[in-house]
Motif scaffolding. Structure first.
Motif, PDB file in Angstrom:
ATOM      1  N   TRP A  28       0.853  -1.191   0.000  1.00  0.00           N
ATOM      2  CA  TRP A  28       0.000   0.000   0.000  1.00  0.00           C
ATOM      3  C   TRP A  28       0.880   1.229   0.000  1.00  0.00           C
ATOM      4  O   TRP A  28       1.732   1.401   0.868  1.00  0.00           O
ATOM      5  CB  TRP A  28      -0.939  -0.004   1.201  1.00  0.00           C
ATOM      6  CG  TRP A  28      -1.886  -1.153   1.138  1.00  0.00           C
ATOM      7  CD1 TRP A  28      -1.753  -2.375   1.736  1.00  0.00           C
ATOM      8  CD2 TRP A  28      -3.100  -1.210   0.389  1.00  0.00           C
ATOM      9  NE1 TRP A  28      -2.810  -3.179   1.415  1.00  0.00           N
ATOM     10  CE2 TRP A  28      -3.660  -2.497   0.582  1.00  0.00           C
ATOM     11  CE3 TRP A  28      -3.776  -0.308  -0.437  1.00  0.00           C
ATOM     12  CZ2 TRP A  28      -4.858  -2.890  -0.011  1.00  0.00           C
ATOM     13  CZ3 TRP A  28      -4.974  -0.702  -1.022  1.00  0.00           C
ATOM     14  CH2 TRP A  28      -5.490  -1.979  -0.804  1.00  0.00           C
ATOM     15  N   ASN A  33      -3.011   4.046  -3.066  1.00  0.00           N
ATOM     16  CA  ASN A  33      -2.965   3.094  -4.172  1.00  0.00           C
ATOM     17  C   ASN A  33      -2.185   1.866  -3.758  1.00  0.00           C
ATOM     18  O   ASN A  33      -1.407   1.904  -2.809  1.00  0.00           O
ATOM     19  CB  ASN A  33      -2.323   3.741  -5.406  1.00  0.00           C
ATOM     20  CG  ASN A  33      -3.237   4.753  -6.044  1.00  0.00           C
ATOM     21  OD1 ASN A  33      -4.394   4.473  -6.306  1.00  0.00           O
ATOM     22  ND2 ASN A  33      -2.716   5.951  -6.293  1.00  0.00           N
ATOM     23  N   SER A 102       1.015  -2.727 -10.863  1.00  0.00           N
ATOM     24  CA  SER A 102       0.309  -1.536 -10.384  1.00  0.00           C
ATOM     25  C   SER A 102      -1.116  -1.600 -10.891  1.00  0.00           C
ATOM     26  O   SER A 102      -1.385  -2.129 -11.973  1.00  0.00           O
ATOM     27  CB  SER A 102       0.975  -0.267 -10.917  1.00  0.00           C
ATOM     28  OG  SER A 102       2.334  -0.221 -10.532  1.00  0.00           O
ATOM     29  N   GLY A 106      -3.598   4.293  -9.842  1.00  0.00           N
ATOM     30  CA  GLY A 106      -2.220   4.373  -9.384  1.00  0.00           C
ATOM     31  C   GLY A 106      -1.228   3.686 -10.307  1.00  0.00           C
ATOM     32  O   GLY A 106      -0.033   3.691 -10.055  1.00  0.00           O
TER      33      GLY A 106
END
Length: 109
Positions: A28, A33, A102, A106
């Motif tokens: 995190w 994100n 990802s 984000g």
């Protein structure tokens, strides 16, 4: 993508797929994100995704078949590919592969 992550929180519980052949940890970021850091052992896999995913292959040897494509992309060493939201993609992993994924807003393309 930078080589180090700073000021993050890591979930201790692993994400385990395909009988342990694919594993990751959720990280995190300070902005809320998330990303995952993981390892894939050789094998053939298909993943579904709810949100946009950017897969940064840090090391390994694999082929990827992205949604709507008919030709497999080859990645040996480092490489990056993007998977659209609400889709699935196939991987043929030929050697142990280290990755960072990802998600959503984000994701770094």
């Amino acid at each position: 993508m930078t080589q180090q992550l700073q000021n993050v929180t890591v979930d201790k519980q692993a994400n385990i797929y395909f009988d342990g052949k694919v594993t990751s940890r959720t990280v995190w970021l300070p902005d809320g994100n998330k990303l995952t850091l993981g390892i894939m052992l050789p094998g053939v896999y298909e993943f579904g995704t709810d949100s946009l995913e950017v897969m940064d292959i840090l090391s390994g040897d694999l082929k990827v078949l992205l949604p709507g494509e008919t030709l497999w992309r080859e990645i040996s060493g480092r490489g990056t590919f993007t998977v659209p939201a609400k889709s699935s993609f196939k991987l043929e992993v030929r050697s142990v592969t280290d990755y960072c994924c990802s998600y959503g807003a984000g994701a770094e393309a």
